[in-house]
Design an enzyme around this catalytic site. Structure first.
Site, PDB file in Angstrom:
ATOM      1  N   THR A 113      30.433  27.662  89.670  1.00 43.61           N
ATOM      2  CA  THR A 113      30.133  27.402  88.420  1.00 43.61           C
ATOM      3  C   THR A 113      28.939  28.216  87.350  1.00 43.61           C
ATOM      4  O   THR A 113      28.323  28.210  88.619  1.00 43.61           O
ATOM      5  CB  THR A 113      30.592  25.866  88.084  1.00 43.61           C
ATOM      6  OG1 THR A 113      28.898  25.233  88.213  1.00 43.61           O
ATOM      7  CG2 THR A 113      31.811  25.009  88.210  1.00 43.61           C
TER       8      THR A 113
ATOM      9  N   HIS B 288      41.187  26.590  89.793  1.00 43.10           N
ATOM     10  CA  HIS B 288      39.703  26.965  88.825  1.00 43.10           C
ATOM     11  C   HIS B 288      39.462  26.009  87.868  1.00 43.10           C
ATOM     12  O   HIS B 288      39.112  25.882  86.338  1.00 43.10           O
ATOM     13  CB  HIS B 288      39.852  27.903  87.893  1.00 43.10           C
ATOM     14  CG  HIS B 288      38.796  29.233  87.797  1.00 43.10           C
ATOM     15  ND1 HIS B 288      38.875  30.664  87.832  1.00 43.10           N
ATOM     16  CD2 HIS B 288      37.498  29.440  86.860  1.00 43.10           C
ATOM     17  CE1 HIS B 288      37.732  31.136  87.583  1.00 43.10           C
ATOM     18  NE2 HIS B 288      37.133  30.259  87.044  1.00 43.10           N
TER      19      HIS B 288
ATOM     20  N   ARG C 251      32.657  19.858  89.243  1.00 39.38           N
ATOM     21  CA  ARG C 251      32.133  19.329  87.497  1.00 39.38           C
ATOM     22  C   ARG C 251      31.467  18.210  88.392  1.00 39.38           C
ATOM     23  O   ARG C 251      29.515  17.808  87.660  1.00 39.38           O
ATOM     24  CB  ARG C 251      33.766  18.646  86.882  1.00 39.38           C
ATOM     25  CG  ARG C 251      33.880  20.682  85.784  1.00 39.38           C
ATOM     26  CD  ARG C 251      34.629  19.777  84.744  1.00 39.38           C
ATOM     27  NE  ARG C 251      36.049  20.441  84.499  1.00 39.38           N
ATOM     28  CZ  ARG C 251      36.962  20.866  85.005  1.00 39.38           C
ATOM     29  NH1 ARG C 251      37.454  20.569  85.818  1.00 39.38           N
ATOM     30  NH2 ARG C 251      37.564  22.562  84.311  1.00 39.38           N
TER      31      ARG C 251
HETATM   32  C1  FNR Z   1      33.963  26.752  86.721  1.00 39.22           C
HETATM   33  N1  FNR Z   1      34.865  27.672  88.033  1.00 39.22           N
HETATM   34  C2  FNR Z   1      34.286  28.580  87.817  1.00 39.22           C
HETATM   35  N2  FNR Z   1      35.289  29.391  89.576  1.00 39.22           N
HETATM   36  C3  FNR Z   1      34.539  30.420  89.910  1.00 39.22           C
HETATM   37  O1  FNR Z   1      35.173  31.200  90.362  1.00 39.22           O
HETATM   38  N3  FNR Z   1      33.418  31.111  88.910  1.00 39.22           N
HETATM   39  C4  FNR Z   1      33.357  31.235  88.241  1.00 39.22           C
HETATM   40  O2  FNR Z   1      32.460  30.972  87.051  1.00 39.22           O
HETATM   41  C5  FNR Z   1      33.123  29.459  87.208  1.00 39.22           C
HETATM   42  N4  FNR Z   1      32.929  28.625  86.615  1.00 39.22           N
HETATM   43  C6  FNR Z   1      32.756  27.716  86.373  1.00 39.22           C
HETATM   44  C7  FNR Z   1      32.000  26.302  84.907  1.00 39.22           C
HETATM   45  C8  FNR Z   1      33.221  26.018  84.283  1.00 39.22           C
HETATM   46  C9  FNR Z   1      32.262  25.108  83.849  1.00 39.22           C
HETATM   47  C10 FNR Z   1      33.712  25.109  85.197  1.00 39.22           C
HETATM   48  C11 FNR Z   1      33.953  23.351  85.171  1.00 39.22           C
HETATM   49  C12 FNR Z   1      34.347  25.649  86.332  1.00 39.22           C
HETATM   50  C13 FNR Z   1      35.746  26.201  88.632  1.00 39.22           C
HETATM   51  C14 FNR Z   1      34.972  26.534  89.552  1.00 39.22           C
HETATM   52  O3  FNR Z   1      34.688  27.031  91.092  1.00 39.22           O
HETATM   53  C15 FNR Z   1      35.642  25.014  90.290  1.00 39.22           C
HETATM   54  O4  FNR Z   1      37.243  26.211  90.647  1.00 39.22           O
HETATM   55  C16 FNR Z   1      36.627  24.181  89.661  1.00 39.22           C
HETATM   56  O5  FNR Z   1      35.290  23.485  89.410  1.00 39.22           O
HETATM   57  C17 FNR Z   1      37.117  23.025  90.713  1.00 39.22           C
HETATM   58  O6  FNR Z   1      37.212  22.080  89.463  1.00 39.22           O
HETATM   59  P1  FNR Z   1      36.723  20.332  89.520  1.00 39.22           P
HETATM   60  O7  FNR Z   1      35.996  19.811  91.124  1.00 39.22           O
HETATM   61  O8  FNR Z   1      35.459  20.550  88.719  1.00 39.22           O
HETATM   62  O9  FNR Z   1      37.740  19.315  89.542  1.00 39.22           O
END
Ligand code: FNR
Length: 363
Positions: free
Chosen positions: A81, A255, A310
């Site tokens: 994230t 995502h 998250r």
């Molecule tokens: C993400 N996600 C994400 N995925 C990725 O491949 N590169 C990234 O830079 C980001 N950045 C990102 C920022 C924020 C604030 C969130 C909430 C999510 C997606 C992340 O890797 C993942 O797939 C999800 O957050 C999984 O879902 P849950 O666990 O948040 O419900």
């Protein structure tokens, strides 16, 4: 390790909401468009029922798992994230410490605010993987690869559900708190310093390869010995293609509901991908995992490891490295208990027959 003060991940969520500036909270929480997929990620878990086995000796439950060749204390690790400095001044350095103290892995995002090297140094013993964003200039992509290799990252993750950069929802452009933050694993010397500026967006648009295609995966396979994971696959067809080009892992993901709205919950997409891959790569899932029982369901449906996004940001906002540790520790304790209650002593005891879709009971 200290005990988690909270009994549910949602307790961390409520406290994080209180602690964080509203723009950051919205950036972390908000989905794209209607939020259908974000909601569906959580609802879908509730549609699966666990069917425990009883009278087994579960006096010594062990949640350990091997993922991408690394032994972890549990099959739960941290999704990439962006922008951890918005949650805590130590940003990804704190997340890495929390992950290492819970003996699990952390996928560092290209949108991390600290360098790959600084993050590695803050938790040298931790298992770390890098979500790399390919650059238009292959020499720069190679530079990022070499940096990841020498800083002890053992896998490269490519996020494949992001064919086009830019703001996914209006919230992204309004993180006032982002002033002064940097992305040292994404930008090079000539990048504008204010990540909120239109100049910065223009810089990214010019320097980053968009869209990436299967050719980029093939290029990566040829140019690194590290393991490769594709994150963001939802269809069996793409999973088969990924196996053909020789990836080591596939993360079934939407995502966290932040890309194409209207796609299925990742847990619903998992079984078809597992079948298509047929053991030729490891399969993971992320999106909406909020308890040990959710983890158990995902493992029963064929995931080798489950990732959380998250919840880790909530822990980070609540108490830095210690908060991340507590979130992971809580998931570990919940998984341990859920395994015992389901009659599973080892992760390898978690079989497909442990989970039944609700439609079976509603017939
Ligand atoms: C993400 N996600 C994400 N995925 C990725 O491949 N590169 C990234 O830079 C980001 N950045 C990102 C920022 C924020 C604030 C969130 C909430 C999510 C997606 C992340 O890797 C993942 O797939 C999800 O957050 C999984 O879902 P849950 O666990 O948040 O419900």
């Amino acid at each position: 390790a200290s005990r988690a003060p909270f009994s549910r991940l949602e307790d961390f969520e409520s406290l994080a909401e209180k602690r964080l500036p509203s723009d950051v909270w919205e950036y972390y929480s908000f989905p794209s468009c209607s939020g259908f997929t974000l909601q569906e990620n959580k609802r879908a878990f509730q549609r699966y029922r666990l069917l425990p086995r009883v009278l087994r000796d579960v006096s010594g439950v062990d949640t350990a798992a091997t993922v991408l060749g690394s032994r972890l204390d549990m099959p739960v690790a941290i999704s990439p994230t962006a922008h951890h400095s918005l949650a805590h001044p130590d940003g990804e350095k704190a997340t890495a410490k929390g992950a290492a103290s819970a003996n699990t892995a952390f996928v560092v995002s290209s949108f991390a605010n600290y360098s790959l090297e600084d993050i590695a140094q803050s938790a040298p013993q931790g298992v770390r993987w890098f979500y790399l964003i390919p650059q238009n200039d292959p020499a720069r992509t190679e530079e990022l690869l070499r940096r990841a290799e020498s800083a002890g990252y053992t896998a490269i993750w490519l996020t494949v559900d992001l064919p086009r950069f830019g703001f996914q929802n209006r919230r992204d452009s309004r993180i006032e708190s982002a002033e002064g933050k940097r992305f040292p694993n994404l930008t090079f010397d000539n990048a504008p310093s204010d990540v909120r500026s239109s100049e910065f967006s223009a810089y990214l648009n010019d320097s980053v390869k968009q869209p990436i295609t299967w050719d980029d995966v093939v290029w990566l396979r040829k140019n690194t010995q590290l393991k490769i994971v594709l994150k963001g696959i939802l269809s069996a067809e793409d999973a088969k293609e990924a196996v053909k080009v020789g990836v080591d892992g596939i993360c079934v993901s939407n995502h966290g509901g932040r890309q194409l709205d209207g796609v299925p919950a990742s847990i619903d997409a998992l079984p078809d991908v597992v079948r298509a891959v047929a053991g030729k790569a490891e399969v993971y899932v992320d999106g909406g995992v909020r308890s040990g029982a959710d983890v158990l369901k995902a493992l029963a449906l064929g995931a080798r490891c489950v990732f959380v996004g998250r919840p880790v940001l909530w822990g980070l906002a609540c108490d830095g490295a210690e908060g991340v540790h507590q979130v992971l520790q809580l998931l570990k304790e919940q998984l341990n208990l859920a395994m015992a209650q389901a009659g599973c002593s080892r992760v390898s005891d978690i079989k497909p027959s442990l989970v039944v879709h609700e439609s079976y009971y509603l017939r």
